[in-house]
Each structure stands twice: as structure tokens, then as C-alpha cells.
Scaffold this motif. Structure first.
Motif, PDB file in Angstrom:
ATOM      1  N   ASP A 265      16.083  43.744  75.829  1.00 27.31           N
ATOM      2  CA  ASP A 265      15.226  43.659  74.633  1.00 27.31           C
ATOM      3  C   ASP A 265      13.823  43.172  74.999  1.00 27.31           C
ATOM      4  OD1 ASP A 265      17.276  44.543  73.062  1.00 27.31           O
ATOM      5  OD2 ASP A 265      17.973  42.519  72.536  1.00 27.31           O
ATOM      6  N   ARG A 266      13.764  42.231  75.935  1.00 26.16           N
ATOM      7  CA  ARG A 266      12.465  41.721  76.423  1.00 26.16           C
ATOM      8  C   ARG A 266      11.693  42.854  77.116  1.00 26.16           C
ATOM      9  NH1 ARG A 266       8.158  39.346  76.077  1.00 26.16           N
ATOM     10  NH2 ARG A 266       7.205  38.393  77.884  1.00 26.16           N
TER      11      ARG A 266
ATOM     12  N   LEU B 120       6.574  48.424  85.571  1.00 26.61           N
ATOM     13  CA  LEU B 120       7.656  47.978  84.695  1.00 26.61           C
ATOM     14  C   LEU B 120       8.675  49.111  84.492  1.00 26.61           C
ATOM     15  CD1 LEU B 120       7.867  45.216  83.321  1.00 26.61           C
ATOM     16  CD2 LEU B 120       6.768  46.223  81.315  1.00 26.61           C
ATOM     17  N   ILE B 121       9.681  49.143  85.365  1.00 20.36           N
ATOM     18  CA  ILE B 121      10.705  50.193  85.264  1.00 20.36           C
ATOM     19  C   ILE B 121      12.079  49.544  85.230  1.00 20.36           C
ATOM     20  CG2 ILE B 121      11.761  52.191  86.403  1.00 20.36           C
ATOM     21  CD1 ILE B 121       9.050  52.789  87.653  1.00 20.36           C
ATOM     22  N   TRP B 122      12.826  49.818  84.181  1.00 19.21           N
ATOM     23  CA  TRP B 122      14.205  49.354  84.095  1.00 19.21           C
ATOM     24  C   TRP B 122      15.042  50.230  85.017  1.00 19.21           C
ATOM     25  CZ3 TRP B 122      16.080  45.116  81.712  1.00 19.21           C
ATOM     26  CH2 TRP B 122      17.467  45.006  81.577  1.00 19.21           C
TER      27      TRP B 122
ATOM     28  N   GLY C  12       8.556  52.854  79.377  1.00 19.39           N
ATOM     29  CA  GLY C  12       8.426  52.817  77.917  1.00 19.39           C
ATOM     30  C   GLY C  12       8.704  54.148  77.244  1.00 19.39           C
ATOM     31  N   SER C  13       8.458  55.260  77.974  1.00 20.58           N
ATOM     32  CA  SER C  13       8.502  56.549  77.287  1.00 20.58           C
ATOM     33  C   SER C  13       9.487  57.557  77.856  1.00 20.58           C
ATOM     34  CB  SER C  13       7.098  57.157  77.313  1.00 20.58           C
ATOM     35  OG  SER C  13       6.585  57.114  78.612  1.00 20.58           O
TER      36      SER C  13
ATOM     37  N   LEU D 222       8.035  44.399  76.076  1.00 21.47           N
ATOM     38  CA  LEU D 222       6.895  44.484  76.996  1.00 21.47           C
ATOM     39  C   LEU D 222       6.384  45.916  77.127  1.00 21.47           C
ATOM     40  CD1 LEU D 222       8.084  42.074  79.809  1.00 21.47           C
ATOM     41  CD2 LEU D 222       6.136  41.736  78.315  1.00 21.47           C
ATOM     42  N   THR D 223       7.295  46.891  77.213  1.00 21.38           N
ATOM     43  CA  THR D 223       6.846  48.283  77.370  1.00 21.38           C
ATOM     44  C   THR D 223       6.209  48.784  76.071  1.00 21.38           C
ATOM     45  OG1 THR D 223       9.105  48.998  76.954  1.00 21.38           O
ATOM     46  CG2 THR D 223       8.377  49.013  79.229  1.00 21.38           C
ATOM     47  N   ASN D 224       6.665  48.325  74.944  1.00 22.17           N
ATOM     48  CA  ASN D 224       6.050  48.731  73.666  1.00 22.17           C
ATOM     49  C   ASN D 224       4.651  48.162  73.536  1.00 22.17           C
ATOM     50  OD1 ASN D 224       8.224  50.220  72.899  1.00 22.17           O
ATOM     51  ND2 ASN D 224       9.187  48.569  71.728  1.00 22.17           N
TER      52      ASN D 224
END
Ligand code: T46
Length: 133
Positions: free
Chosen positions: A124-125, A92-94, A72-73, A129-131
Motif C-alpha cells: 500500500d505504501r 521504484l519497481i515492485w 505505477g502504470s 508513492l507511485t501515485n
């Protein structure tokens, strides 16, 4: 970011080198699945997804490749270029993998069996989720 570079111990002698990887020792989970990526064509990028629960350890047992990682950051790039260097990914890591050398064999140890439902393939999903975290 829930991504960590770990160095495995190399057991070497006059014959060459050996690395041992055991579940709950060098790898902090029970290994339920192993897969490997090889013969990757020039210029190819793979990945483009995050996982919900899956934990994985990635090792270039031959050659090299790079990971672009985003949570997220933070956005980070990691080079895997030695068989004793591994990347532990949790949460949760892209991820995107790129710059595969011709000889690259990317070995991945996974905490779960293959489950497409654990993939988030829509960027976008992933951002939503990270936000929300
Ligand atoms: C990851 C990165 C590092 C299976 O049938 N079983 C499996 O265990 C895997 C990993 C894949 N597949 C099938 C699913 C697709 O039809 O193989 C095909 C290619 O998989 P994918 O496009 O997801 O491959 P990559 O390189 O984009 O991603 C893989 C992993 O899937 C993923 O979990 O974190 O490597």
C-alpha cells in the motif's frame, strides 16, 4: 518502466564460455555488493518489495526464474533463463521472483551496501508513492 533486459557478450572458445561484467561498463553503476539466491524451494515466491534508490542487475548464472515487475502504470513479467541475459532494475519497481528452476542460481549486483531503510515492503505504501510521482 525502469527495467531493462541487457545481453552480455559471451566470450567463447573451444574450452567453453566466459562473460566479463565490469562496473560502469556492462553495468551502469559502481558495484558495492554482490549476493546470490540458490536452493530455492519449489513454489516459493520471493521479493515482494520495491527499492527507493538501489540499482541492481540480476542474472541467472545457472537455471532460470521469472520476475514480476510493477511500477505505477505497468505490470511486466520477465524470464531470466540464460547466463548472458540480465535484468537492470532502477527506481521504484515492485518485484516478485518465482518459477525458480531446481538448479537456479540468481546472482545480483547492487549499487549500494545492504540497507533495510531503502526497502519498501508494504504494498500500500508502494502504491501511495507511485501515485504521488
Ligand atoms: C531484491 C531481490 C531481487 C542481507 O543481510 N544482506 C543482503 O545483501 C540481502 C540482499 C539480504 N540480506 C538479508 C535480509 C533478510 O533477512 O537476507 C534475508 C533475505 O532477504 P530478502 O527477504 O530481502 O530476500 P529477497 O529474495 O526477497 O530479495 C532480495 C533482495 O533483498 C532485494 O534487494 O531486489 O532479492
Amino acid at each position: 518502466m525502469n527495467a531493462e533486459l541487457i545481453e552480455f557478450k559471451v566470450i567463447g572458445d573451444a574450452r567453453g564460455s566466459l562473460i566479463a561484467v565490469e562496473a560502469m561498463q556492462q553495468v551502469p553503476f559502481d558495484i558495492k555488493r554482490v549476493y546470490y539466491i540458490f536452493d530455492t524451494q519449489e513454489g516459493v515466491r520471493r521479493g515482494f518489495h520495491a527499492h527507493i534508490e538501489l540499482q541492481q542487475v540480476a542474472i541467472c548464472v545457472r537455471g532460470s526464474c521469472r520476475f514480476k515487475l510493477e511500477d505505477g502504470s505497468e505490470v511486466r513479467e520477465v524470464l531470466l533463463d540464460a547466463p548472458n541475459k540480465c535484468l537492470l532494475l532502477k527506481g521504484l519497481i515492485w518485484r516478485e521472483m518465482f518459477d525458480f528452476s531446481d538448479d537456479c542460481v540468481l546472482l545480483v549486483l547492487a549499487s549500494e551496501h545492504y540497507d533495510e531503510a531503502d526497502y519498501i515492503r508494504d504494498y500500500d505504501r508502494f502504491k501511495e508513492l507511485t501515485n504521488a510521482v
